[in-house]
Design an enzyme around this catalytic site. Structure first.
Site, PDB file in Angstrom:
ATOM      1  CG  HIS A  49      -1.846  -1.122   1.312  1.00 35.23           C
ATOM      2  ND1 HIS A  49      -2.966  -1.183   0.516  1.00 35.23           N
ATOM      3  CD2 HIS A  49      -1.854  -2.259   2.057  1.00 35.23           C
ATOM      4  CE1 HIS A  49      -3.623  -2.298   0.780  1.00 35.23           C
ATOM      5  NE2 HIS A  49      -2.973  -2.978   1.697  1.00 35.23           N
ATOM      6  CB  VAL A 171       7.582 -21.035  20.900  1.00 35.98           C
ATOM      7  CG1 VAL A 171       7.816 -20.415  22.271  1.00 35.98           C
ATOM      8  CG2 VAL A 171       8.823 -20.891  20.028  1.00 35.98           C
ATOM      9  CE  LYS A 248      -4.597  -0.824   3.865  1.00 36.45           C
ATOM     10  NZ  LYS A 248      -4.460   0.603   4.185  1.00 36.45           N
TER      11      LYS A 248
END
Ligand SMILES: Cc1cc2nc3c(=O)[nH]c(=O)nc-3n(C[C@H](O)[C@H](O)[C@H](O)COP(=O)(O)OP(=O)(O)OC[C@H]3O[C@@H](n4cnc5c(N)ncnc54)[C@H](O)[C@@H]3O)c2cc1C
Length: 477
Positions: A49, A171, A248
């Site tokens: 963008h 993790v 957007k």
């Protein structure tokens, strides 16, 4: 003892690893999936963008604008597909036309060059835009990128420069000890001076292992339609509807692979693994896209997909450091566009704990790809003359040769799954969606990785393709 452990190898983790590899540091990236860029970084709109629309006071605005400017150099160094095709944000109603004024003022504050176009100019640039368009914002610096290739290239180059990568390792805990951290995974335990939390949708869990300030990431789903390549003219800029507070809006865009896609929707969901698509949602996406371009060739649709935004209640990026633990969370759009600048900021934060001494032998360049489908017949013939495997086409839709697949397997951060090859070279992304090429790709993967073909996966650990032989002949033939 590592200097730095990065949790997560999406675009943020790989960018940070790439940037850290410039310095004399012992760095490890731990990724739960069997490939880099396998979660949100491979399921988005792939737009760099311009940065005109995030509110000017946000971290999103700052990092998007800076990140956008950094992409030319990095894509040149790493041989990643990136094109500044520009974006047009289209207004069709009086209300939307009024919003243009605010957006242009915001663009000015963000330091992004934009101009306002009248219908005649819009339709000259984009003849397929619906004729009742009233105004548009042109942002020439917006670009399209290949985000899969970007993550792979960043990690490959980081590994070429000494960074270690552990895939298929999750993790499961982090303990702060005096002056260092113990990072516990489902396979081992590692000591490190600093930890970077770039775990995307699961960055809340990683933060909550360490930080007293607990946080939550909520998945917000975006669904898309993907169109095939076709020779007739269609859109040539990224076309946006007017942005709102939830994002957007819907866009229609060409991709760097010269096909098209449109979407995404924007819906909060509960399950961080739910990548299903839904007809009602896609109907909404189509209705919004049809407002911009009436005659979308739906007979060219070859796929739908969904990606999950990592929403944080601040609705902004959250990048902070405490005692050598760095969070990179809430990385919704424009997280991809911002990634180079995010890494730059993280290195600045890490320098509070670690001395960043540049390597004298750092190599910024990635070995270029063959990209035979972009070469002239003479260039292709020269490559084939040296190695006949480059003359064996395994993907007819995207025109990819056996030689390129072998190369993608044996580079640092090489592909180990069918999707890994698809992300790197596009077999399976075209019209046949893998019907022709998938068995061939599996044969090459099995041969090159010295594995039984039935042990290959489409994607992550449970995604088996073959279970057992149904006939006496060898599956490899
Ligand atoms: C629908 C949609 C459209 C978008 N469009 C755009 C766009 O056009 N332009 C733009 O700039 N941005 C866009 N974005 C945002 C962009 O995709 C993200 O900001 C970016 O991909 C986030 O990257 P990341 O590295 O932070 O997260 P991810 O890509 O999700 O990577 C995080 C990694 O961490 C790993 N991980 C998680 N937990 C653990 C653990 N416990 N142990 C080890 N590894 C773990 C995951 O497996 C994953 O690989 C869009 C996002 C969506 C969903």
């Amino acid at each position: 003892m590592y200097d730095c452990i990065i949790v997560g190898a999406g675009v943020n983790g790989t960018f940070i690893a790439h940037d850290l590899s410039k310095y004399n540091l012992k760095t490890l990236v731990i990724e739960a999936e069997n490939d880099v860029g396998d979660v949100t970084s491979c399921a988005n709109s792939a737009i760099v963008h311009s940065g005109y629309d995030p509110h000017y006071w946000t971290l999103k605005a700052k990092l998007n604008v800076r990140g956008n400017q950094m992409y030319d150099q990095i894509c040149q160094d790493l041989d990643v597909e990136f094109e500044r095709i520009g974006s047009l944000t289209l207004a069709f109603t009086d209300e939307e036309t009024q919003a243009i004024g605010h957006l242009v003022a915001n663009a000015k504050k963000n330091g992004v060059e934009v101009s306002v176009l009248e219908p005649e100019e819009i339709l000259r640039l984009e003849p397929f835009v619906t004729k009742n368009v009233k105004k548009a914002i042109l942002a020439p610096s917006a670009g399209i990128i290949n985000p899969f290739e970007l993550c792979v290239a960043l990690m490959e180059n980081a590994m070429d420069n000494g960074v270690e990568l552990r895939l298929n390792e999750k993790v499961t805990g982090i303990n702060k000890t005096s002056g260092s951290f113990s990072v516990v995974t489902d396979k081992s335990t590692y000591q490190t001076q600093t930890v970077i939390n770039a775990a995307g949708l699961y960055a809340d869990e990683i933060n909550n292992f360490v930080s007293e300030r607990k946080t939550e990431i909520i998945p917000r789903k975006g669904e898309y339609y993907v169109l095939d390549h076709f020779p007739e003219p269609f859109v040539s800029h990224v076309l946006f509807t007017i942005p709102t507070d939830i994002g957007k809006g819907v866009l229609i865009t060409p991709t760097t692979s010269h096909n098209y896609m449109f979407g995404p929707s924007s819906d909060f969901i509960a399950d961080k693994n739910d990548l299903s698509t839904n007809k009602e949602v896609l109907d909404r996406v189509l209705a919004a896209a049809t407002k911009m371009v009436e005659n979308i060739p739906m007979n060219r649709v070859i796929r739908e997909f969904a990606g999950l935004r990592a929403y944080h209640e601040s609705n902004d990026f959250v990048i902070n450091e405490k005692d050598g633990f760095i969070n990179v969370l809430g990385m919704q759009s424009p997280g991809l566009a911002s990634a180079p600048a995010t890494a730059e900021l993280v290195l600045d934060l890490i320098s509070r704990t670690l001395a960043l001494n540049p390597k004298t032998n750092y190599n910024p360049k990635r070995r270029p790809l063959y990209r035979l489908n972009q070469r002239t017949p003479e260039e292709r013939n020269a490559v084939i003359a040296k190695d006949s495997r480059f003359g064996n086409m395994v993907c007819r839709c995207e025109k990819v040769s056996e030689g390129e697949v072998v190369d993608a397997i044996h580079r640092n951060c090489g592909a180990t799954s069918v999707k890994g090859i698809k992300k790197r070279l596009r077999p399976g992304s075209g019209k046949c969606q893998g019907g022709f090429c998938e068995p061939l790709i599996m044969g090459i993967l099995a041969r090159e990785l010295k594995k039984e073909i039935k042990d290959l996966r489409y994607d992550s650990s449970g995604a088996y393709i073959l279970l057992e032989k149904t006939k006496g002949s060898d599956c490899h033939d």
